[in-house]
Design an enzyme around this catalytic site. Structure first.
Site, short mmCIF file in Angstrom:
data_model
loop_
_atom_site.label_atom_id
_atom_site.label_comp_id
_atom_site.label_asym_id
_atom_site.label_seq_id
_atom_site.Cartn_x
_atom_site.Cartn_y
_atom_site.Cartn_z
CE LYS A 52 -46.22 -43.15 -57.70
NZ LYS A 52 -46.19 -43.23 -59.17
CD GLN A 96 -47.41 -45.70 -61.72
OE1 GLN A 96 -47.72 -44.92 -60.84
NE2 GLN A 96 -46.14 -46.00 -61.97
CG ASP A 119 -45.73 -38.03 -62.15
OD1 ASP A 119 -45.16 -38.07 -61.04
OD2 ASP A 119 -46.28 -39.01 -62.68
#
Ligand code: NDP
Length: 305
Positions: A52, A96, A119
């Site tokens: 990422k 995460q 997200d």
């Protein structure tokens, strides 16, 4: 021959379209900023986060990695998130998963401001998804919709079957397909006749986390098959069975200790479908592209790609 749906090609298209938007933001004062919170030392998570950050660097997005120790408490993580919520140089925040087991993941995810939710997991944004209003969407299903759109695969009026009902893949996938006017069936571990349900699919999305579980008796000939699964197979007999003794796969197993396989039997899928996403190189690359897209749109304050 079925059409291979090339996730890497679509990822590159998406990233190329983001470049001028990132440049415009930089010209207007500062680059978009993404903060990634990586607690503990999960090997898989470390690889995902590295990829990422690489994508951010390639695009000119500022990224920052915060690495609280594996012993971090829920309270300490909430303080980290609150600090990021207040920072004006950070547009997107990503926590995460999985978090260390002592941490209340739900509380932490909900602490991320809905305006910085890269997200698309915040309940406010899930609500926007349900209502089909613009907001950051969960990256993997959003990437699949981009893939279908860019390959001009018709969705409206077709029967889509989604196997899996997780909050990050199955549920948002089903909603996005429904908003695109598919007739949607959602299957899960209690579904009575899974092969029968799947055989009715014009578009079959497998997101269950079971290596090569979906075999030929699940696939209607000519269906479009989207394989979301990312599973590592380590036993020689499984590799032999799944790839029918393919020496190249056995060599990979020897060299790397595991072979990546989706939730769909790769050979059955290639034989029976009209179009499919390979593993690797199908859905995986799109997830990061959509994270970048969400981050840029957050920096533009509400212009959704
Ligand atoms: P979860 O484990 O959260 O959910 C799995 C779902 O599959 C559940 O709804 C479960 O049903 C269902 N399921 C499991 N076994 C069966 C079965 N035998 N029959 C029918 N349904 C079953 O997984 P995720 O949604 O997070 O991920 C799914 C897969 O996608 C994984 O392989 C993951 O690695 C991969 N993934 C890939 C990404 C990418 O970028 N390519 C991104 C995210 C995930 P129930 O609810 O009843 O338990």
């Amino acid at each position: 021959m079925p059409n291979v749906l090339d996730g890497q090609r679509i990822r590159d298209q998406i990233l190329d379209e983001l470049r001028p938007r990132v440049q415009a933001l930089r010209d207007a004062g500062r680059p978009p900023g993404l903060a990634v919170v990586l607690a503990g030392h999960d090997a898989g998570s470390e690889i995902y986060v590295r990829n990422k950050q690489k994508a951010c660097a390639d695009l000119g997005i500022y990224s920052e990695k915060l690495t609280p120790p594996a012993t971090v408490t829920t309270g300490e993580l909430l303080t980290v998130i609150e600090g990021l919520n207040r920072r004006s140089d950070i547009d997107g925040i990503l926590v995460q998963m999985p978090l260390p087991k002592q941490v209340d993941s739900r509380l932490v995810l909900e602490a991320v401001s809905a305006e910085k939710d890269a997200d698309g997991f915040h309940p406010t944004n899930v609500g926007h998804l349900v209502a089909n209003r613009p907001a950051p969407r969960a990256c993997t299903p959003a990437g699949i919709m981009e893939l279908l759109r860019r390959y001009e695969i018709p969705i409206s009026g077709r029967h889509a079957v989604v196997v899996g009902r997780s909050d990050i893949v199955g549920k948002p996938m089903a909603l996005l397909l429904m908003h695109a006017n598919a007739t949607v069936t959602v299957c899960h571990s209690k579904t009575a006749d899974l092969p029968g349900e799947c055989r009715r699919a014009d578009i079959l999305v497998a997101a269950m986390g079971r290596p090569a579980f979906v075999t030929r008796d699940f696939i209607q000939p000519g269906a479009v098959v989207i394989d979301v699964g990312m599973n590592r197979v380590t036993r020689r007999e499984d590799v032999e069975r799944i790839w029918r003794g393919d020496p190249a796969k056995l060599a990979t197993l020897e060299k790397k200790g595991s072979v990546l396989v989706g939730d769909v039997d790769p050979l059955d899928m290639a034989e029976l479908s009209s179009a499919y996403t390979p593993v690797p190189g199908g859905v995986g690359p799109l997830t990061i592209a959509m994270l970048m897209s969400n981050t840029v749109a957050l920096a533009e304050r509400g212009k959704w790609a």
